[in-house]
Structures are given as structure tokens and as C-alpha cells.
Design a protein around this motif. Sequence first.
Motif, PDB file in Angstrom:
ATOM      1  N   VAL A  13       1.006  -1.192   0.123  1.00 26.89           N
ATOM      2  CA  VAL A  13       0.063   0.081  -0.053  1.00 26.89           C
ATOM      3  C   VAL A  13       0.853   1.319  -0.161  1.00 26.89           C
ATOM      4  N   VAL A  14       1.919   1.111   0.756  1.00 27.97           N
ATOM      5  CA  VAL A  14       2.838   2.448   0.879  1.00 27.97           C
ATOM      6  C   VAL A  14       3.876   2.578  -0.329  1.00 27.97           C
ATOM      7  N   SER A  15       3.991   1.337  -0.808  1.00 25.75           N
ATOM      8  CA  SER A  15       5.034   1.632  -2.124  1.00 25.75           C
ATOM      9  C   SER A  15       4.531   2.036  -3.259  1.00 25.75           C
ATOM     10  N   VAL A  16       3.176   1.906  -3.537  1.00 23.80           N
ATOM     11  CA  VAL A  16       2.543   2.476  -4.911  1.00 23.80           C
ATOM     12  C   VAL A  16       2.831   3.873  -4.851  1.00 23.80           C
ATOM     13  N   PRO A  17       2.211   4.733  -3.920  1.00 24.88           N
ATOM     14  CA  PRO A  17       2.320   5.988  -4.052  1.00 24.88           C
ATOM     15  C   PRO A  17       3.817   6.615  -4.205  1.00 24.88           C
ATOM     16  N   VAL A  18       4.867   5.954  -3.640  1.00 29.87           N
ATOM     17  CA  VAL A  18       6.117   6.291  -3.634  1.00 29.87           C
ATOM     18  C   VAL A  18       6.860   6.145  -4.890  1.00 29.87           C
ATOM     19  N   SER A  19       6.326   4.983  -5.562  1.00 29.64           N
ATOM     20  CA  SER A  19       7.200   4.371  -6.571  1.00 29.64           C
ATOM     21  C   SER A  19       6.585   5.454  -7.854  1.00 29.64           C
ATOM     22  N   LEU A  20       5.429   5.867  -7.687  1.00 29.51           N
ATOM     23  CA  LEU A  20       5.004   6.560  -8.906  1.00 29.51           C
ATOM     24  C   LEU A  20       5.791   7.801  -9.314  1.00 29.51           C
ATOM     25  N   PRO A  21       6.151   8.514  -8.299  1.00 32.26           N
ATOM     26  CA  PRO A  21       6.950   9.874  -8.406  1.00 32.26           C
ATOM     27  C   PRO A  21       8.463   9.537  -9.149  1.00 32.26           C
ATOM     28  N   VAL A  22       8.926   8.543  -8.415  1.00 27.16           N
ATOM     29  CA  VAL A  22      10.188   7.772  -8.868  1.00 27.16           C
ATOM     30  C   VAL A  22      10.196   7.366 -10.311  1.00 27.16           C
ATOM     31  N   ASN A  23       9.046   6.711 -10.670  1.00 24.32           N
ATOM     32  CA  ASN A  23       9.071   6.301 -12.132  1.00 24.32           C
ATOM     33  C   ASN A  23       8.818   7.278 -12.956  1.00 24.32           C
ATOM     34  N   LEU A  24       8.081   8.298 -12.535  1.00 20.54           N
ATOM     35  CA  LEU A  24       7.956   9.477 -13.502  1.00 20.54           C
ATOM     36  C   LEU A  24       9.281  10.501 -13.654  1.00 20.54           C
ATOM     37  N   ALA A  25       9.886  10.394 -12.803  1.00 25.96           N
ATOM     38  CA  ALA A  25      11.232  11.088 -12.692  1.00 25.96           C
ATOM     39  C   ALA A  25      12.100  10.282 -13.579  1.00 25.96           C
ATOM     40  N   ALA A  26      12.163   8.739 -13.518  1.00 25.28           N
ATOM     41  CA  ALA A  26      13.105   8.178 -14.352  1.00 25.28           C
ATOM     42  C   ALA A  26      12.441   8.200 -15.795  1.00 25.28           C
ATOM     43  N   LEU A  27      11.381   8.273 -16.142  1.00 25.82           N
ATOM     44  CA  LEU A  27      10.821   8.597 -17.288  1.00 25.82           C
ATOM     45  C   LEU A  27      11.183   9.793 -17.988  1.00 25.82           C
ATOM     46  N   PHE A  28      11.075  11.002 -17.216  1.00 30.27           N
ATOM     47  CA  PHE A  28      11.441  12.275 -17.706  1.00 30.27           C
ATOM     48  C   PHE A  28      13.096  12.127 -18.067  1.00 30.27           C
ATOM     49  N   TRP A  29      13.649  11.658 -17.215  1.00 33.23           N
ATOM     50  CA  TRP A  29      15.415  11.566 -17.561  1.00 33.23           C
ATOM     51  C   TRP A  29      15.687  10.897 -18.680  1.00 33.23           C
ATOM     52  N   LYS A  30      14.979   9.633 -18.895  1.00 37.18           N
ATOM     53  CA  LYS A  30      15.313   8.913 -20.083  1.00 37.18           C
ATOM     54  C   LYS A  30      14.629   9.659 -21.291  1.00 37.18           C
ATOM     55  N   TRP A  31      13.513  10.474 -21.552  1.00 38.51           N
ATOM     56  CA  TRP A  31      13.207  11.256 -22.540  1.00 38.51           C
ATOM     57  C   TRP A  31      14.114  12.363 -22.621  1.00 38.51           C
ATOM     58  N   ARG A  32      14.767  12.928 -21.539  1.00 39.48           N
ATOM     59  CA  ARG A  32      15.882  14.082 -21.824  1.00 39.48           C
ATOM     60  C   ARG A  32      17.163  13.586 -22.371  1.00 39.48           C
ATOM     61  N   HIS A  33      17.310  12.394 -21.745  1.00 40.77           N
ATOM     62  CA  HIS A  33      18.693  11.942 -22.563  1.00 40.77           C
ATOM     63  C   HIS A  33      18.441  11.251 -24.020  1.00 40.77           C
TER      64      HIS A  33
END
Length: 70
Positions: A13-33
Motif C-alpha cells: 500500500v505504501v510503495s505504490v504512491p512512493v514509486s509513482l513519482p520515482v517512475n515518472l522522474a526516471a521516465l523524464f530523465w530517459k526522455w531528456r537523454h
Amino acid sequence: MRMELSGLAFLRVVSVPVSLPVNLAALFWKWRHNTRSRTALRNLPPHLFNDVGLTSAQAEAESLKRFWMR
């Protein structure tokens, strides 16, 4: 009525909300790369294509891809 979560269920229950911003940040950095590397490839002098292991046609095709494409 009181309900308790087991340790594992609580972590899920706790890891779902925490992992979403991390995944979005990783996706942003991948797109930037992708954007930066494709721009650099577009501006690469033709005599350096061999150094990166691409033909001019492959380099052009890769540089024309959108930032979200693999």
C-alpha cells in the motif's frame, strides 16, 4: 470494526504512491537523454558516423525519432 494490515500488505500500500513519482522522474530523465543524444547525433559530422558504429542512413533514422520512442 478494526482492520490491520500485515507487514507485506502495508508495504504494498505504501510503495505504490512512493514509486509513482520515482517512475515518472526516471521516465523524464530517459526522455531528456533521448532528446539530447538524438540532437547530438543530428549535429554529428558525417566522418564520425563510423566511430559510433552507424551508417549515415541509420544515424538519420535514429535522429528523427521522437523523444518517447525507443
